[in-house]
Design a protein around this motif. Structure first.
Motif, PDB file in Angstrom:
ATOM      1  N   LYS A  90       0.838  -1.200   0.000  1.00 55.96           N
ATOM      2  CA  LYS A  90       0.000   0.000   0.000  1.00 55.96           C
ATOM      3  C   LYS A  90       0.867   1.242   0.000  1.00 55.96           C
ATOM      4  N   LYS A  91       1.895   1.173   0.842  1.00 54.67           N
ATOM      5  CA  LYS A  91       2.779   2.332   0.965  1.00 54.67           C
ATOM      6  C   LYS A  91       3.537   2.570  -0.345  1.00 54.67           C
ATOM      7  N   LEU A  92       4.024   1.491  -0.959  1.00 49.34           N
ATOM      8  CA  LEU A  92       4.748   1.637  -2.221  1.00 49.34           C
ATOM      9  C   LEU A  92       3.853   2.241  -3.298  1.00 49.34           C
ATOM     10  N   LEU A  93       2.555   1.880  -3.244  1.00 51.16           N
ATOM     11  CA  LEU A  93       1.625   2.394  -4.258  1.00 51.16           C
ATOM     12  C   LEU A  93       1.423   3.895  -4.140  1.00 51.16           C
ATOM     13  N   VAL A  94       1.694   4.436  -2.961  1.00 45.42           N
ATOM     14  CA  VAL A  94       1.482   5.871  -2.770  1.00 45.42           C
ATOM     15  C   VAL A  94       2.807   6.634  -2.905  1.00 45.42           C
ATOM     16  N   THR A  95       3.836   5.959  -3.428  1.00 42.82           N
ATOM     17  CA  THR A  95       5.059   6.692  -3.777  1.00 42.82           C
ATOM     18  C   THR A  95       4.981   7.070  -5.255  1.00 42.82           C
ATOM     19  N   PRO A  96       5.830   8.006  -5.694  1.00 40.69           N
ATOM     20  CA  PRO A  96       5.751   8.407  -7.100  1.00 40.69           C
ATOM     21  C   PRO A  96       6.188   7.319  -8.083  1.00 40.69           C
ATOM     22  N   ALA A  97       6.698   6.194  -7.603  1.00 39.63           N
ATOM     23  CA  ALA A  97       7.123   5.140  -8.528  1.00 39.63           C
ATOM     24  C   ALA A  97       5.931   4.604  -9.305  1.00 39.63           C
ATOM     25  N   PRO A  98       6.045   4.564 -10.669  1.00 37.41           N
ATOM     26  CA  PRO A  98       4.919   4.019 -11.441  1.00 37.41           C
ATOM     27  C   PRO A  98       4.696   2.540 -11.119  1.00 37.41           C
ATOM     28  N   ARG A  99       3.443   2.098 -11.260  1.00 31.43           N
ATOM     29  CA  ARG A  99       3.091   0.738 -10.835  1.00 31.43           C
ATOM     30  C   ARG A  99       3.894  -0.335 -11.546  1.00 31.43           C
TER      31      ARG A  99
ATOM     32  N   ARG B  77      -7.873   4.886   0.903  1.00 31.54           N
ATOM     33  CA  ARG B  77      -7.144   4.299  -0.222  1.00 31.54           C
ATOM     34  C   ARG B  77      -7.544   4.955  -1.541  1.00 31.54           C
ATOM     35  N   THR B  80      -5.750   8.349  -1.546  1.00 30.61           N
ATOM     36  CA  THR B  80      -4.309   8.262  -1.777  1.00 30.61           C
ATOM     37  C   THR B  80      -3.991   7.587  -3.112  1.00 30.61           C
ATOM     38  N   THR B  81      -4.956   7.527  -3.996  1.00 24.10           N
ATOM     39  CA  THR B  81      -4.810   7.064  -5.390  1.00 24.10           C
ATOM     40  C   THR B  81      -4.537   5.561  -5.532  1.00 24.10           C
ATOM     41  N   GLN B  82      -4.729   4.797  -4.464  1.00 21.77           N
ATOM     42  CA  GLN B  82      -4.480   3.365  -4.606  1.00 21.77           C
ATOM     43  C   GLN B  82      -5.599   2.669  -5.365  1.00 21.77           C
ATOM     44  N   ARG B 105       0.647  11.765  -5.634  1.00 22.18           N
ATOM     45  CA  ARG B 105       1.612  10.908  -4.931  1.00 22.18           C
ATOM     46  C   ARG B 105       2.896  11.636  -4.553  1.00 22.18           C
ATOM     47  N   TYR B 110       1.836   9.026   3.676  1.00 22.20           N
ATOM     48  CA  TYR B 110       0.785   8.055   3.966  1.00 22.20           C
ATOM     49  C   TYR B 110       1.321   6.983   4.895  1.00 22.20           C
ATOM     50  N   PRO B 112      -0.168   3.481   6.238  1.00 25.71           N
ATOM     51  CA  PRO B 112      -1.300   2.549   6.266  1.00 25.71           C
ATOM     52  C   PRO B 112      -1.482   1.971   7.663  1.00 25.71           C
ATOM     53  N   TYR B 130      13.184   4.172   1.230  1.00 28.85           N
ATOM     54  CA  TYR B 130      12.074   5.053   0.849  1.00 28.85           C
ATOM     55  C   TYR B 130      12.585   6.392   0.315  1.00 28.85           C
ATOM     56  N   ILE B 133      13.409   5.767  -3.203  1.00 31.43           N
ATOM     57  CA  ILE B 133      12.210   5.624  -4.027  1.00 31.43           C
ATOM     58  C   ILE B 133      11.600   7.004  -4.302  1.00 31.43           C
ATOM     59  N   TYR B 134      11.652   7.881  -3.290  1.00 33.80           N
ATOM     60  CA  TYR B 134      11.110   9.223  -3.482  1.00 33.80           C
ATOM     61  C   TYR B 134      12.050  10.122  -4.277  1.00 33.80           C
TER      62      TYR B 134
END
Lengths: 253, 361
Positions: A90-99, B77, B80-82, B105, B110, B112, B130, B133-134
């Motif tokens: 869930k957390k990874l999905l809310v980072t700017p990294a595309p799916r 969810r 937060t665009t999930q 994003r 966020y 969870p 992280y 990743i950011y």
């Protein structure tokens, strides 16, 4: 965010996890080592399988490496199931990294585990007298082939994970996929020996091409088929990445 | 002369236009969260959200209060665009959650409900992954992570594996990770579930100080009423996939019907005339006389008490004991949702705590 960079972060993540805990790598090495140390010499003593002048244990070493790689990668998808149950996905999905880069990155990072695994198995093979091509470039090639193919299997397991909703079901499916692929490949015997149906199956089995690539780089040194093998591996990887990315949204919900 | 006037007019026109665009921007961002008619149906049958309308103003701490299974997590969810909503649409910081999910994003932090860190890495390594990743540049990374770890009081534990952390430490680490990018809006799903009171307070102290420093909008889900009561500027109550009511804590409590003063008196010490006088005290809404007690319902019981006491004293009634009870959010919940919030929460809470422990271990 750059997907290549994201992939590298995932690879780094996996390397760090392995650094802290290598138990799984050792326990998973038990099975392939048994194939090499027991199955290889026993079958080899029968001299029943024409291997083109190679000792039987040498012949199956690539197959065992690829089998262990595919187990590692398939069960890597289990990590994904765990990450879904925890909040990490869930957390990874809310980072700017595309799916798709999450799917590809997580898949490729299973290659780290596969390569570590190979680095445990190969010394054992050398110890029991398997002769490998004495060329460091070829050796690096072996590891690269294992690393890259690992991504395809891990993507396959992410695809399965998106269809299965529980870990227990997943375990069974993992076994049920690897073993048929293994037996329907050239891992333990040359394709020429197979009955026609199995022969046809093995020609569309990605494992056949991966074993062939590893065998040519590690044992025979004959690279004539290598371009074809690499092309097959690339197609397998890309196809699985696309299918897994497309079904990824099922994991999310 | 004519030309000059024209150009002046032009300049004024330009300024006017600029004002309009500023105004347009501010209306665009009137709400940090603006959800309209959100419906979410899972697997074609289960309706998790049933037409949610919700607006949260920027810079506020907003609590979405509701029992388990009321749709809190699903709404978060979506925001937060999930997940895409089945119907309706939502804007977060002025961006559509479906069409402009990438932009959102980059702006949201966020956390969870479930654990979102790798237990087989150290706290520092979790932050590092992280941060990468950011895409936080490598020059800034180390200091930023060290500062964040310092800020949440995890400096001493940063090189230990997260596996050895307590639940409160894990939550603080997760919050620090979410704050790495200095988000414009922070989404927290049950931020203190399964934590002991000391750890809960530590988590909220960090959140409150961060909020004060950066003016970040905070949107959190909870089923702990005291938490919503203490930390939220505004509360939305959700039940069975619908937002039932929103408002500040005071507004919501007032809407239940004010506070209650109960005065135990000597029997028959209060006559009708006295009762009428009590009714006339400022902020008193209603008075009820029991056998040996007088109940006074007031908007503000503390203000009403001296007046009530004086009247009773003058009338000669002896007051033995006074008790005051303010409506709780549970009363609010009862009024709007028709059920109690407290009773439903407890059992599932226990099992959830167990889950958290199992995952952490």
């Amino acid at each position: 965010m750059n997907p290549i960079k994201n992939m590298l972060v995932m690879v780094e993540l996996e390397s760090r996890r392995i650094r802290h805990d290598r138990t799984e790598i050792y326990t998973r090495a038990v099975q392939p080592v048994l194939w090499l140390v027991i199955f290889g010499p026993v079958m080899g003593a029968l001299r029943a399988i024409p291997t083109g002048g190679i000792a039987y244990t040498d012949f199956i070493t690539p197959g065992v490496l690829v089998q262990s790689m595919s187990f590692v990668s398939i069960f890597f998808g289990l990590t994904m199931v765990w990450e879904r149950e925890s909040g990490i996905l869930k957390k990874l999905l809310v980072t700017p990294a595309p799916r798709y880069s999450i799917v590809v990155g997580r898949s490729m990072s299973s290659g780290v585990r596969s390569v570590f695994q190979a680095l445990i198995i190969i010394p054992v093979a050398l110890l029991i007298g398997v002769r490998i091509v004495p060329n460091p470039l070829y050796f690096i090639g072996v590891l690269a082939v294992l690393f890259v193919s690992s991504g395809g299997f891990a993507a396959t397991s992410i695809l399965i994970a998106s269809l299965m909703k529980s870990r227990e079901r997943f375990m069974g499916i993992g076994q049920a996929i690897i073993m048929p692929l293994f037996f329907a490949s050239n891992a333990l015997y040359p394709i020429e020996m197979m009955p026609p149906i199995l022969k046809a199956l093995s020609s569309v089995n990605p494992m056949t091409y991966i074993v062939d690539a590893v065998r040519s780089l590690l044992i025979t040194g004959d690279l004539a088929q290598l371009p074809l093998d690499l092309a097959a591996i690339a197609i397998f990887d890309v196809a699985m990445f696309i299918i897994a990315s497309a079904s990824f949204k099922r994991i999310i919900e | 002369m004519e030309g000059l006037r024209l150009s002046l007019g032009g300049a004024a026109g330009g300024a006017h236009l600029k004002n309009i665009s500023c105004h347009a921007f501010s209306t665009l961002m009137e709400f940090a969260v603006d959800a309209r008619g959100i419906v979410k149906v899972y697997e074609k049958t289960s309706r998790a959200l049933d037409g949610v309308d919700l607006q949260v103003r920027p810079g506020k701490v907003f609590a979405l209060l509701g029992p388990n299974g009321s749709g809190k997590t699903t709404l978060m969810r979506i925001l937060t665009t999930q997940l895409p909503p089945t119907e309706g649409h939502a804007d977060v910081m002025g961006h559509d959650t479906v069409r402009e999910s990438g932009a959102i994003r980059g702006l949201v932090g966020y956390v969870p409900q479930e654990m979102s860190v790798w237990t087989d890495l150290s706290g520092y390594e979790n932050m590092l992954i992280y941060a990468k990743i950011y895409g936080i540049p490598s020059e800034a990374r180390r200091r930023l992570i060290d500062d964040s770890l310092e800020g949440i009081g995890l400096s001493d534990a940063k090189d230990r594996l997260v596996r050895s952390y307590s639940g409160g430490m894990i939550r603080r680490l997760e919050i620090a990770t979410a704050l790495l990018i200095s988000p414009k809006i922070l989404f927290l799903d049950e931020p203190t579930i399964g934590l002991d009171p000391v750890a809960r307070k530590a988590v909220w102290d960090k959140l409150t100080s961060f909020k004060k420093d950066f003016g970040t909008t905070v949107f959190f889900n909870t089923h702990y009423m005291d938490e919503a009561d203490l930390y939220a500027d505004e509360i939305g109550i959700i039940s069975r996939g619908r937002i039932i009511t929103t408002g500040t804590v005071a507004e919501l409590k007032r809407s239940v019907g004010g506070e209650v003063l109960v005065l135990e008196t000597e029997s028959n010490g209060v006559d009708a005339a006295t009762l009428e006088m009590v009714r006339g005290v400022a902020s008193v809404r209603d008075v009820a006389l029991g056998e040996s007690e007088l109940a006074v319902i007031a908007d503000d019981a503390e203000t009403a008490l001296p007046g009530v006491m004086r009247i009773l004293g003058n009338s000669g009634a002896m007051v033995r004991k006074v008790s005051m009870s303010a409506p709780t959010l549970d009363d609010v919940f009862l009024k709007y949702a028709g059920t109690r919030l407290e009773s439903g929460g407890r059992l599932s809470d226990v099992s959830r705590v167990r889950k958290t422990i199992r995952r952490g271990g």
